[in-house]
Design an enzyme around this catalytic site. Structure first.
Site, PDB file in Angstrom:
ATOM      1  N   CYS A  84      43.367  46.832 -50.306  1.00 35.08           N
ATOM      2  CA  CYS A  84      43.275  46.178 -51.789  1.00 35.08           C
ATOM      3  C   CYS A  84      43.228  46.751 -52.992  1.00 35.08           C
ATOM      4  O   CYS A  84      43.983  47.934 -53.675  1.00 35.08           O
ATOM      5  CB  CYS A  84      42.419  44.676 -51.447  1.00 35.08           C
ATOM      6  N   HIS A 200      44.962  43.502 -46.448  1.00 34.71           N
ATOM      7  CA  HIS A 200      43.337  44.672 -45.503  1.00 34.71           C
ATOM      8  C   HIS A 200      44.092  44.832 -44.026  1.00 34.71           C
ATOM      9  O   HIS A 200      43.945  43.469 -43.226  1.00 34.71           O
ATOM     10  CB  HIS A 200      42.494  43.078 -45.387  1.00 34.71           C
ATOM     11  N   GLU A 202      41.547  45.586 -42.010  1.00 34.46           N
ATOM     12  CA  GLU A 202      40.569  45.103 -40.887  1.00 34.46           C
ATOM     13  C   GLU A 202      40.217  43.650 -40.836  1.00 34.46           C
ATOM     14  O   GLU A 202      39.673  42.699 -39.861  1.00 34.46           O
ATOM     15  CB  GLU A 202      39.011  45.666 -41.838  1.00 34.46           C
ATOM     16  N   ASP A 260      32.977  22.790 -37.869  1.00 37.61           N
ATOM     17  CA  ASP A 260      31.390  22.271 -38.730  1.00 37.61           C
ATOM     18  C   ASP A 260      30.119  22.963 -37.615  1.00 37.61           C
ATOM     19  O   ASP A 260      31.130  22.041 -36.255  1.00 37.61           O
ATOM     20  CB  ASP A 260      32.198  20.548 -38.715  1.00 37.61           C
ATOM     21  N   ASP A 421      36.383  16.689 -50.428  1.00 35.57           N
ATOM     22  CA  ASP A 421      36.594  15.098 -49.244  1.00 35.57           C
ATOM     23  C   ASP A 421      36.821  14.267 -49.908  1.00 35.57           C
ATOM     24  O   ASP A 421      35.597  13.552 -49.993  1.00 35.57           O
ATOM     25  CB  ASP A 421      34.562  15.404 -49.186  1.00 35.57           C
TER      26      ASP A 421
HETATM   27  O1  1PR Z   1      28.952  20.396 -50.308  1.00 34.00           O
HETATM   28  O2  1PR Z   1      29.416  22.712 -50.728  1.00 34.00           O
HETATM   29  O3  1PR Z   1      27.414  22.286 -49.252  1.00 34.00           O
HETATM   30  O4  1PR Z   1      29.801  21.923 -48.922  1.00 34.00           O
HETATM   31  C1  1PR Z   1      29.541  20.542 -47.584  1.00 34.00           C
HETATM   32  C2  1PR Z   1      30.651  21.260 -46.602  1.00 34.00           C
HETATM   33  O5  1PR Z   1      30.313  20.994 -45.152  1.00 34.00           O
HETATM   34  C3  1PR Z   1      31.932  20.935 -47.334  1.00 34.00           C
HETATM   35  O6  1PR Z   1      33.470  21.414 -47.110  1.00 34.00           O
HETATM   36  C4  1PR Z   1      32.424  19.749 -46.379  1.00 34.00           C
HETATM   37  O7  1PR Z   1      33.821  19.422 -46.085  1.00 34.00           O
HETATM   38  C5  1PR Z   1      31.782  20.126 -44.955  1.00 34.00           C
HETATM   39  N1  1PR Z   1      31.466  18.169 -44.662  1.00 34.00           N
HETATM   40  C6  1PR Z   1      30.401  18.044 -44.875  1.00 34.00           C
HETATM   41  N2  1PR Z   1      30.001  17.005 -43.645  1.00 34.00           N
HETATM   42  C7  1PR Z   1      31.072  16.946 -42.756  1.00 34.00           C
HETATM   43  C8  1PR Z   1      30.723  15.975 -41.879  1.00 34.00           C
HETATM   44  O8  1PR Z   1      32.155  15.794 -41.075  1.00 34.00           O
HETATM   45  N3  1PR Z   1      29.684  15.193 -41.896  1.00 34.00           N
HETATM   46  N4  1PR Z   1      33.079  18.825 -43.275  1.00 34.00           N
HETATM   47  C9  1PR Z   1      31.296  18.223 -43.191  1.00 34.00           C
HETATM   48  C10 1PR Z   1      34.514  17.816 -43.390  1.00 34.00           C
HETATM   49  C11 1PR Z   1      36.733  18.696 -42.209  1.00 34.00           C
HETATM   50  C12 1PR Z   1      36.740  20.053 -42.467  1.00 34.00           C
HETATM   51  C13 1PR Z   1      37.049  18.987 -40.418  1.00 34.00           C
HETATM   52  C14 1PR Z   1      38.386  18.903 -40.772  1.00 34.00           C
HETATM   53  C15 1PR Z   1      39.523  18.891 -39.972  1.00 34.00           C
HETATM   54  N5  1PR Z   1      35.039  18.270 -41.909  1.00 34.00           N
HETATM   55  O9  1PR Z   1      35.434  20.399 -41.421  1.00 34.00           O
HETATM   56  O10 1PR Z   1      36.951  19.814 -39.721  1.00 34.00           O
HETATM   57  O11 1PR Z   1      39.143  17.487 -41.841  1.00 34.00           O
HETATM   58  O12 1PR Z   1      39.721  17.816 -38.505  1.00 34.00           O
HETATM   59  P1  1PR Z   1      40.472  17.418 -37.111  1.00 34.00           P
HETATM   60  O13 1PR Z   1      41.595  18.312 -37.572  1.00 34.00           O
HETATM   61  O14 1PR Z   1      39.117  17.023 -35.943  1.00 34.00           O
HETATM   62  O15 1PR Z   1      40.587  15.957 -37.714  1.00 34.00           O
HETATM   63  P2  1PR Z   1      29.078  21.773 -49.901  1.00 34.00           P
END
Ligand code: 1PR
Length: 568
Positions: A84, A200, A202, A260, A421
């Protein structure tokens, strides 16, 4: 390792070298770090990874006094493999740092990709085309020792590249070329003892790890015989030199698995999944945090199933210091030992002050910890919203010290993903709000025909007076490299992606967009690519609940003639 040769890694303090170490170790070899000038004399072979910004790389090399020793090492005929930015700095210079000279080993300059009709940076998997320069007198070609085979895909993540013009001035050096939409570029160089790749290895799965094996084991790179003269080359006439328009565009859509992660009530780190961001089971089911498995085990399964990238989101990071959640660093260290595709980590990437010690951690240091633990990209959620609010309040001035700027400056824009979000706010008519609205096919509870997408922070718990277009345009201007576009309304519903949201964001930015939230069946993935042009599709629930294997998604996309990296 199996050989007596001493393999060294030239690390100027770049990003994630852990994955390169892990890839070399997975081949059964040891590799040492060049830490001082005299180490260059001990090295039989050197791998020179570079991540991020060209200017930063050159300055770091200079400050360590590595530039001259590296040139002398190359002149000695011993083998070097650049990766890279480790390839780019071998050229004369780069548009990324116009006033900084490269090492000038290779003629030519590194240019920025045009973003008029494609997303820049190129983030994803693409094919390489060998440039037939010559066949040796005895018919032996050096290809035999480099395991490139047509159709393979390698992982690229860069905004700058050396154009492949087809003119012979690079003929001695250009080994393969790759096309990213309207631009063909040099994807690897090889001349004598110097080999380097723009991609990359790796992070390019088995194909990439095997390429590293070739460099370590190939007789053409053996230093015992000095710089083994390659077979005499019968130069092809320039007229037969491969032309740019003969280079196929092998760019593929990435299928990304997202985990998550949070601690459950018993304190164990688990993979969970929100249903519109609510990660707890219903009260009658005990109200526990949904537990869908262990982070590293699930990630390994997805890697084996052909995921092109894996994202870990530490979803309770807004509550406490991610380093109290040091298990996330441990998860990355473990995962990157056996997973050789890009890893993204999100959650808590921002300036933090430890409430107990009062110690201040800059976002760049938080990100550095994650990179050194094996991550390739960090995603920023809440802090990006705050940075965008400042940007608009200061009349589109960049503050200069945001977490986005800190990290992009050292590790490159391509290492910074913005995790969005958003949630729908319905209005009867566009006039009712100053925010960017879309006319929706899915009217609101009171029949509202319009909606705007409100940004939230703290995992969707707090709505802000900022819409998704204001967020993504500000973050692109500040220097982010990619958008991970979630959607609270669609999250966990299996009803498909929110095309109106994704389409409006795709129109607003030139950086790549990952579609996220709502995928329920293979058709949902092809729909969002066909209708919105997303560069990547991400899912969580349907993979964790084993409803749809990744291979079925890739099989379906292939049927719809959407190019994907072949599953391993
Ligand atoms: O704010 O910089 O500390 O980051 C927090 C991170 O955690 C952010 O990326 C935020 O999107 C994520 N987050 C926080 N709370 C939740 C929650 O679900 N309570 N995750 C969360 C949100 C988004 C994806 C999800 C997709 C696909 N989830 O992780 O998996 O939307 O879902 P699906 O295919 O099941 O429909 P910071």
């Amino acid at each position: 390792g199996r050989s007596t040769q001493r393999l060294f890694l030239l690390d100027y303090g770049a990003g994630n070298v852990r994955s390169l170490l892990n890839a070399v170790h997975s081949l059964g070899y040891e590799i040492e770090f060049i830490t001082k000038e005299s180490d260059f004399d001990l090295a039989d072979k050197i791998i020179f990874p570079g991540v991020g910004a060209f200017g930063y790389a050159i300055e770091a090399m200079k400050s360590k006094g590595f530039c001259e020793p590296l040139k002398n090492y190359i002149a000695s005929g011993r083998p070097l493999m650049g990766i890279c930015v480790g390839m780019q700095v071998l050229f004369e210079g780069s548009d990324e740092a116009p006033d900084v000279s490269g090492l000038g080993i290779i003629p030519g300059r590194v240019r920025k990709f045009k973003d008029t009709n494609k997303a820049v940076p190129q983030i994803g998997w693409n094919s390489v085309s060998k440039i037939p320069q010559y066949t040796s007198a005895n018919g032996l070609t050096e290809d035999r020792h480099l395991s490139f085979s047509d159709g393979q895909r390698f992982y690229f993540v860069h905004s700058y590249a050396v154009p492949f013009t087809g003119n012979p001035e690079l003929s001695d050096w250009a080994y393969t070329s790759t096309r990213y939409r309207d631009e063909a570029f040099v994807s690897s160089i090889w001349k004598g003892n110097v080999f380097a790749t723009q991609f990359h290895p790796e992070k390019s799965g088995k194909a990439g790890v095997e390429l590293l094996r070739s460099f370590i084991e190939s007789p053409f790179f053996s230093s015992e015989q000095g710089n083994l003269e390659l077979p005499a080359k019968q130069k092809l006439q320039p007229s037969s030199f491969l032309q740019p328009d003969q280079i196929p565009d092998g760019f593929t859509v990435r299928v990304i698995a997202c985990l998550d992660v949070r601690a459950n009530d018993q304190g164990d780190l688990v993979v969970t999944k929100g249903d519109q961001y609510d990660v707890r089971e219903s009260a009658e089911d005990g109200g526990n945090v949904r537990n869908l498995g262990k982070p590293v085990e699930l990630a390994e399964r997805y890697y084996k199933e052909g995921a092109d990238e894996i994202a870990f989101l530490n979803i309770t990071s807004f509550r406490d210091i991610p380093f109290k959640d040091t298990p996330m660093l441990e998860v990355l260290k473990q995962a990157s030992r056996t997973i050789f595709v890009p890893l993204t980590i999100g959650g808590g990437v921002r300036d933090i002050t430890d409430p107990t010690t009062g110690e201040k951690w800059l976002a760049k240091r938080v990100a550095g910890e994650y990179f050194r633990s094996g991550a390739d990209k960090v995603s920023i959620g809440s802090d990006a919203v705050y940075a965008a609010e400042e940007y608009w309040k200061n009349n589109k001035q960049c503050a200069g010290n945001t977490s986005i700027e800190q990290i992009a400056e050292s590790y490159g824009a391509q290492a910074v993903v913005i995790s969005v979000d958003p949630r729908r706010v319905y209005v009867q008519s566009p006039e009712q709000t100053a925010h960017s609205t879309v006319k929706t096919k899915f009217p609101g509870p009171n029949g509202e025909q319009y909606c705007w997408y409100q940004c939230t922070v703290k995992g969707g718990r707090e709505g802000r007076d900022l819409d998704v277009i204001q967020l993504v345009t500000a973050c692109q201007a500040i220097g982010a490299g990619e958008i991970l576009l979630n959607c609270m309304d669609k999250d966990g519903t299996n009803s498909g992606y929110d095309h109106e949201l994704i389409g409006s964001v795709k129109k607003a930015v030139q950086i790549p967009v990952i579609a996220s939230s709502g995928a329920g069946c293979p058709a949902h993935f092809s729909d969002v690519v066909e209708e919105c042009g997303a560069e990547a599709v991400l899912a969580a629930g349907i993979f964790h609940r084993r409803e749809v294997p990744i291979a079925d998604v890739k099989g379906h996309l292939t049927q719809k003639e959407i190019p994907v990296r072949p599953s391993p």
